[in-house]
Design a protein around this motif. Structure first.
Motif, mmCIF file in Angstrom:
data_model
loop_
_atom_site.group_PDB
_atom_site.id
_atom_site.type_symbol
_atom_site.label_atom_id
_atom_site.label_comp_id
_atom_site.label_asym_id
_atom_site.label_seq_id
_atom_site.Cartn_x
_atom_site.Cartn_y
_atom_site.Cartn_z
ATOM 1 N N GLY A 437 7.154 -2.260 -1.305
ATOM 2 C CA GLY A 437 7.679 -0.915 -1.496
ATOM 3 C C GLY A 437 7.145 -0.202 -2.717
ATOM 4 O O GLY A 437 7.232 1.035 -2.798
ATOM 5 N N ALA A 438 6.591 -0.946 -3.670
ATOM 6 C CA ALA A 438 5.947 -0.294 -4.813
ATOM 7 C C ALA A 438 4.755 0.536 -4.346
ATOM 8 O O ALA A 438 4.475 1.620 -4.893
ATOM 9 C CB ALA A 438 5.512 -1.338 -5.835
ATOM 10 N N HIS A 439 4.054 0.047 -3.334
ATOM 11 C CA HIS A 439 2.919 0.799 -2.784
ATOM 12 C C HIS A 439 3.406 2.011 -1.996
ATOM 13 O O HIS A 439 2.799 3.087 -2.068
ATOM 14 C CB HIS A 439 2.076 -0.112 -1.899
ATOM 15 C CG HIS A 439 1.581 -1.342 -2.598
ATOM 16 N ND1 HIS A 439 0.736 -1.280 -3.689
ATOM 17 C CD2 HIS A 439 1.819 -2.660 -2.377
ATOM 18 C CE1 HIS A 439 0.463 -2.505 -4.105
ATOM 19 N NE2 HIS A 439 1.111 -3.361 -3.325
ATOM 20 N N THR A 440 4.493 1.863 -1.253
ATOM 21 C CA THR A 440 5.050 2.996 -0.519
ATOM 22 C C THR A 440 5.533 4.072 -1.476
ATOM 23 O O THR A 440 5.321 5.265 -1.244
ATOM 24 C CB THR A 440 6.202 2.518 0.383
ATOM 25 O OG1 THR A 440 5.682 1.615 1.370
ATOM 26 C CG2 THR A 440 6.870 3.679 1.085
ATOM 27 N N ALA A 441 6.205 3.669 -2.547
ATOM 28 C CA ALA A 441 6.691 4.635 -3.532
ATOM 29 C C ALA A 441 5.540 5.450 -4.115
ATOM 30 O O ALA A 441 5.629 6.682 -4.237
ATOM 31 C CB ALA A 441 7.442 3.906 -4.643
ATOM 32 N N ARG A 442 4.456 4.771 -4.435
ATOM 33 C CA ARG A 442 3.328 5.442 -5.060
ATOM 34 C C ARG A 442 2.529 6.287 -4.067
ATOM 35 O O ARG A 442 2.214 7.446 -4.329
ATOM 36 C CB ARG A 442 2.411 4.402 -5.706
ATOM 37 C CG ARG A 442 1.281 5.025 -6.550
ATOM 38 C CD ARG A 442 0.360 3.973 -7.134
ATOM 39 N NE ARG A 442 -0.496 3.355 -6.114
ATOM 40 C CZ ARG A 442 -0.301 2.155 -5.587
ATOM 41 N NH1 ARG A 442 0.744 1.441 -5.963
ATOM 42 N NH2 ARG A 442 -1.117 1.675 -4.666
ATOM 43 N N TRP A 451 10.224 0.895 -6.418
ATOM 44 C CA TRP A 451 9.857 0.638 -5.028
ATOM 45 C C TRP A 451 10.743 1.438 -4.086
ATOM 46 O O TRP A 451 11.826 1.884 -4.436
ATOM 47 C CB TRP A 451 9.967 -0.851 -4.703
ATOM 48 C CG TRP A 451 11.337 -1.455 -4.870
ATOM 49 C CD1 TRP A 451 11.901 -1.887 -6.042
ATOM 50 C CD2 TRP A 451 12.314 -1.672 -3.843
ATOM 51 N NE1 TRP A 451 13.166 -2.379 -5.810
ATOM 52 C CE2 TRP A 451 13.450 -2.272 -4.463
ATOM 53 C CE3 TRP A 451 12.344 -1.457 -2.468
ATOM 54 C CZ2 TRP A 451 14.601 -2.617 -3.756
ATOM 55 C CZ3 TRP A 451 13.480 -1.806 -1.755
ATOM 56 C CH2 TRP A 451 14.592 -2.384 -2.399
ATOM 57 N N SER A 452 10.235 1.599 -2.862
ATOM 58 C CA SER A 452 10.916 2.407 -1.865
ATOM 59 C C SER A 452 10.923 1.675 -0.531
ATOM 60 O O SER A 452 10.006 0.915 -0.219
ATOM 61 C CB SER A 452 10.198 3.755 -1.713
ATOM 62 O OG SER A 452 10.685 4.480 -0.607
ATOM 63 N N PHE A 460 6.904 -8.652 7.911
ATOM 64 C CA PHE A 460 5.563 -8.524 7.334
ATOM 65 C C PHE A 460 5.499 -7.457 6.242
ATOM 66 O O PHE A 460 4.443 -6.885 5.990
ATOM 67 C CB PHE A 460 4.543 -8.198 8.432
ATOM 68 C CG PHE A 460 4.525 -9.191 9.563
ATOM 69 C CD1 PHE A 460 4.108 -10.500 9.347
ATOM 70 C CD2 PHE A 460 4.935 -8.828 10.836
ATOM 71 C CE1 PHE A 460 4.097 -11.418 10.382
ATOM 72 C CE2 PHE A 460 4.923 -9.744 11.882
ATOM 73 C CZ PHE A 460 4.509 -11.043 11.658
ATOM 74 N N GLY A 461 6.623 -7.187 5.594
ATOM 75 C CA GLY A 461 6.618 -6.305 4.438
ATOM 76 C C GLY A 461 6.489 -4.836 4.749
ATOM 77 O O GLY A 461 6.091 -4.060 3.877
ATOM 78 N N PHE A 462 6.854 -4.387 5.934
ATOM 79 C CA PHE A 462 6.770 -2.967 6.282
ATOM 80 C C PHE A 462 7.853 -2.210 5.527
ATOM 81 O O PHE A 462 9.041 -2.449 5.702
ATOM 82 C CB PHE A 462 6.961 -2.798 7.790
ATOM 83 C CG PHE A 462 6.717 -1.405 8.306
ATOM 84 C CD1 PHE A 462 5.475 -1.045 8.787
ATOM 85 C CD2 PHE A 462 7.733 -0.461 8.319
ATOM 86 C CE1 PHE A 462 5.248 0.232 9.280
ATOM 87 C CE2 PHE A 462 7.521 0.821 8.795
ATOM 88 C CZ PHE A 462 6.269 1.170 9.282
ATOM 89 N N THR A 463 7.457 -1.278 4.673
ATOM 90 C CA THR A 463 8.411 -0.480 3.900
ATOM 91 C C THR A 463 8.193 1.007 4.073
ATOM 92 O O THR A 463 8.845 1.820 3.408
ATOM 93 C CB THR A 463 8.307 -0.815 2.398
ATOM 94 O OG1 THR A 463 6.944 -0.686 1.977
ATOM 95 C CG2 THR A 463 8.801 -2.223 2.115
ATOM 96 N N ALA A 464 7.302 1.387 4.980
ATOM 97 C CA ALA A 464 6.935 2.791 5.161
ATOM 98 C C ALA A 464 8.049 3.586 5.828
ATOM 99 O O ALA A 464 9.040 3.041 6.323
ATOM 100 C CB ALA A 464 5.657 2.877 5.994
#
Length: 835
Positions: A437-442, A451-452, A460-464
């Protein structure tokens, strides 16, 4: 003591008198006089064929947290559905760290275009609307995938149903043992099933008395079969679950012990057993999944299969069974609900078909605890929409992780119902979300810290953001509510150290993401109020995108408060703590609208005719702690109006939530009315929650509601000298003197971290439960509680402390002074003798 009670502290405590284990058996057993509705046998040549509707709703579940099974009890053919909670398909894994999050790369100016539409009130769904722009710019195009079944094991007996007498199929939720028994002529046949957590295997034993067993055992899968091979007394199946990128590989080994009977492997991959009196079947299965971001791969699943099956066979059935029973019964016996009723002797399906009863209500609670420990223990991912059990390659709603209530509700009853071990998979999963989610936030929101998380998750870490712009935009605050509440119950400093980076990261995101609205208050936007619409006549039923929705604002205050307390307890981040304390009063206030209701949005858009199943704007009532009849009278009354508007009947999970709401509103009879509807009208024959279709969150939400009826511990005493709760308790919302019906957030000072919890005994006991006992409920602050009541009055209570601590009791309308327990001490309360 100035209470109408008497108490004493002893090292051993005074334990309540409970029924013996033998007498309590019926409170835990599901039993039937016929097999499950598995009327279509799965054909090995048709991988995509699913069992006809009815199996999931009528077969009986077992599980060890990672590995699950359901047995049908079929006479001609026993159908064992096997699940591995980490087996997903139709998604991607192994991308680079940024891409694996699924997040869309949004230019700063495009994000500002979206926000501008919100500020300008571009409602509806037309081009240029909030809905349209959110979908265009923010929504991910990456596949989420879905949870998938593992295998099916089919055991054919050659028995003819018309010849069968005295059939019984049962599951003892206290021991986790499933059984099937019947007679044919003089022969007596019995099957036993269990899914072992200590040894990670599914085990079945067939026995025959005055008869012999002639079985055919085969295993199939709906996925691509790489190989299925029978050799000697073993069947080995290897397969692949289809992914968009990097297929998931898996293996299953079925080992057969038939003593001296004839065991013959067949060319089609099955094994036949002839002339046996006893047959034991061991099953182990794994896939290559590992919770390592971003690869999510690397388990040596073949070696693990061999190692596990060899160890199980070496131990043998009796040893495995005893260890399993000891394991499950120890957890089940920690907490027991015992309402007073006369057992009817009715089968469970007939209980469900009736008008509900104390017997069914009691069984439903105890069984829900069994489901919890069966589908969430020792795995790297939490229970999903169906817990652990799924028979379809295309399950409803992907059988995924919905973060707008469902995955959170799965964990509401874990701590109150004394199953703390079951929380670990949720905690491990959120660590992955924080990393992704740190990548989604950014990338999506331009937020460099924290993070978001969006509406839907996978393994599999989907946070979008979900593909629909009207969907939930943020979920980190709600997920973190579960995380911190677990600490509130267990008081484990090491655990708090572990989750603090996740809590802080979620708070850091909102510090930067919150933006001033037209009135200067800080709001979350884009957002929505799950899954409701507003201004429907003007803009249609899909007009859902919003700003400053009440649930968001309540959860941000909750998150900031938890992060402040955590930083105090751990002695770190003083400047960040001050930042949060300064922001809380600036959050958009909670508002009471024109009908006296708690507003769902900052604008007074609520409609009394709106009976939507989501009531997210009461999240500060439950599972939050900031609205209470005892501390916030005006907000409490507004919540009552909202509940009246929304009505009683709804889907399974919503019914479970309403049970919790009414319990927190201290209306035990209303809470019971909703719980009774849940157990009688929202339960399948196997007591799985009837959403419809099956979702397990209703089971867990209903059980949480029972806990809330009997014990509440969410209020904190910040004034030890106060004699009333309204004066003693911390209050998170204060009326704004300059703006009528507006309630501003209150920032806690540093004393909150040391404030004892108030244990409210029998806050919402229904009149339909006049006599009963409950053993082993958990309270915040690290306490364990036993209660007994007669004629609707509390007669005895014992509060135990493993770690030591301070609390206050609220019982019979009276608040105690601070009560301090040392490690291992107990406090006993008894009703005063009346003269």
């Amino acid at each position: 003591m100035s209470m109408n009670m008497k108490g004493s502290i002893t090292l051993l405590g005074i334990f309540l008198a409970f029924a013996t284990v033998a007498a309590a058996d019926e409170r835990y057993v599901l039993h039937y006089e016929s097999p499950a509705n598995d009327v279509v046998r799965i054909d090995k040549g048709k991988r995509n064929q699913r069992a006809e509707f009815g199996f999931i709703q009528t077969a009986l579940p077992m599980g060890n947290g990672r590995l699950g099974a359901m047995f049908s009890g079929g006479i001609e053919t026993e159908h064992l559905l096997i699940n591995d909670i980490t087996l997903w398909m139709n998604a991607k894994r192994g991308l680079d760290e940024v891409s694996q999050s699924g997040a869309r790369d949004v230019a700063r100016e495009d994000f500002e275009t979206v926000r501008k539409a919100y500020r300008e009130g571009k409602y509806g769904t037309k081009r240029g609307s909030m809905e349209s722009l959110s979908t265009t710019y923010l929504s991910s195009v990456e596949p989420l995938g879905n949870y998938a079944p593992f295998t099916d094991v089919l055991i054919s007996t050659g028995h003819e149903p018309p010849r069968v007498r005295d059939y019984r199929r049962s599951l003892d939720s206290r021991t986790g043992l499933g059984t099937v028994s019947y007679t044919i002529g003089k022969g007596k046949f019995r099957r036993e099933f269990f899914c072992s957590h200590p040894h990670d295997v599914v085990v079945a034993r067939y026995t025959a008395e005055d008869a012999t067993l002639n079985l055919t055992i085969e295993t199939v899968t709906k996925h691509n079969v790489v190989q299925v091979k029978a050799a000697d007394d073993r069947i080995v199946l290897t397969g692949e679950a289809k992914m968009v990128r990097d297929n998931v590989e898996f293996m299953q080994i079925v080992q057969i012990d038939a003593g001296n009977a004839d065991v013959a492997p067949q060319s089609d991959g099955s094994v036949t057993v002839s002339g046996a009196s006893e047959v034991t079947i061991y099953l182990a299965g794994y896939c290559d999944y590992l919770p390592v971001y971003p690869s999510f791969k690397g388990r040596d699943y073949k070696a693990d299969c061999e190692k596990t099956i060899s160890a199980a066979v070496k131990l043998g059935f009796d040893s495995l069974k005893q260890t399993h029973v000891d394991d499950v019964s120890a957890l089940m016996n920690r907490c027991r609900l015992e309402l007073d009723f006369q057992p009817s002797g009715l089968t469970t399906d007939k209980l469900v078909a009736g008008d509900s009863s104390l017997e069914l209500e009691n069984l439903y609670f105890n069984y829900s605890r069994y489901l919890q420990l069966s589908c969430s223990r020792g795995a790297p991912v939490p229970s999903n929409l169906q817990g652990l059990w799924n028979d379809s390659l295309r399950p409803p709603w992907n059988c995924d992780y919905h973060t707008d209530i469902n995955v959170q509700m799965n964990y509401w009853m874990v701590d109150p119902a004394n199953l703390t071990e079951c929380f670990r998979p949720f905690a491990e999963w959120t660590k992955i979300l924080a990393e992704s989610g740190a990548h989604t936030a950014r990338k999506t929101f331009g937020v460099d810290k924290g993070w978001s998380m969006g509406l839907n998750g996978n393994v599999f870490g989907f946070t979008a953001q979900n593909e629909h712009g009207r969907r939930n935009q943020q979920a980190g605050h709600w997920l973190c509510q579960n995380l911190f509440d677990h600490f509130a119950f267990n008081q484990d400093r090491a655990y708090l150290e572990e989750i603090y980076p996740t809590l802080k990261g979620a708070a850091e995101f909102f510090v930067e993401f919150l933006a001033p609205w037209k009135d200067g208050s800080l709001v979350v936007y884009p957002t929505w109020s799950p899954e409701n619409a507003y201004l429907v006549k003007q803009y249609g039923k899909l007009n859902k995108q919003a700003y400053g929705a009440s649930w968001d604002q309540q959860l941000v205050l909750n998150l900031f408060t938890d992060c402040i307390e955590a930083s105090i307890v751990l002695g770190r981040d003083e400047e960040f703590r001050k930042t949060l304390q300064a922001m809380i009063p600036r959050l958009c206030p909670q508002k009471i609208g024109q009908y006296g209701q708690l507003q769902e949005w900052p604008e007074d858009w609520d409609r009394p005719q709106d009976t939507h199943r989501h009531i997210s704007h009461l999240i500060a009532l439950h599972p939050g702690r900031d609205i209470s009849p005892l501390t916030t009278k005006e907000l409490y009354e507004a919540a009552l109006v909202t509940m009246k508007h929304r009505g009683d009947e709804s889907t399974g999970w919503s019914t479970g939530w309403k049970t919790c709401f009414w319990a927190r509103l201290h209306n035990g009879d209303k809470a019971h009315q909703i719980y009774r509807f849940l157990t009688a009208q929202r339960a399948y024959p196997n007591l799985f929650d009837f959403h419809p279709p099956f979702q397990i969150d209703g089971n867990f939400g209903g059980a949480a509601g029972v806990c809330e009826m009997l014990l509440q511990s969410h209020l904190r005493s910040v004034n030890a000298d106060a004699r009333s709760i309204s004066d003693a308790a911390f209050v998170a919302y204060r009326k704004n003197p300059s703006t009528p019906n507006h309630y501003q957030g209150v920032a806690p000072d540093d004393t909150l971290a040391d404030a004892p919890y108030i244990l409210h005994l029998l806050p919402a006991l229904p009149s339909a439960w006049p006599d009963g006992r409950v053993h082993g409920l958990r309270a915040r602050g690290g306490f364990e509680v036993d209660l007994a009541w007669e004629a609707g009055r509390l007669i005895a209570a014992t509060i135990r402390s493993e770690k030591g601590g301070t609390f206050r009791l609220y019982a019979d309308g009276t608040l105690s002074e601070n009560i301090v327990l040392s490690v291992g001490q107990s406090y006993s309360w008894a009703e005063q003798t009346k003269h």
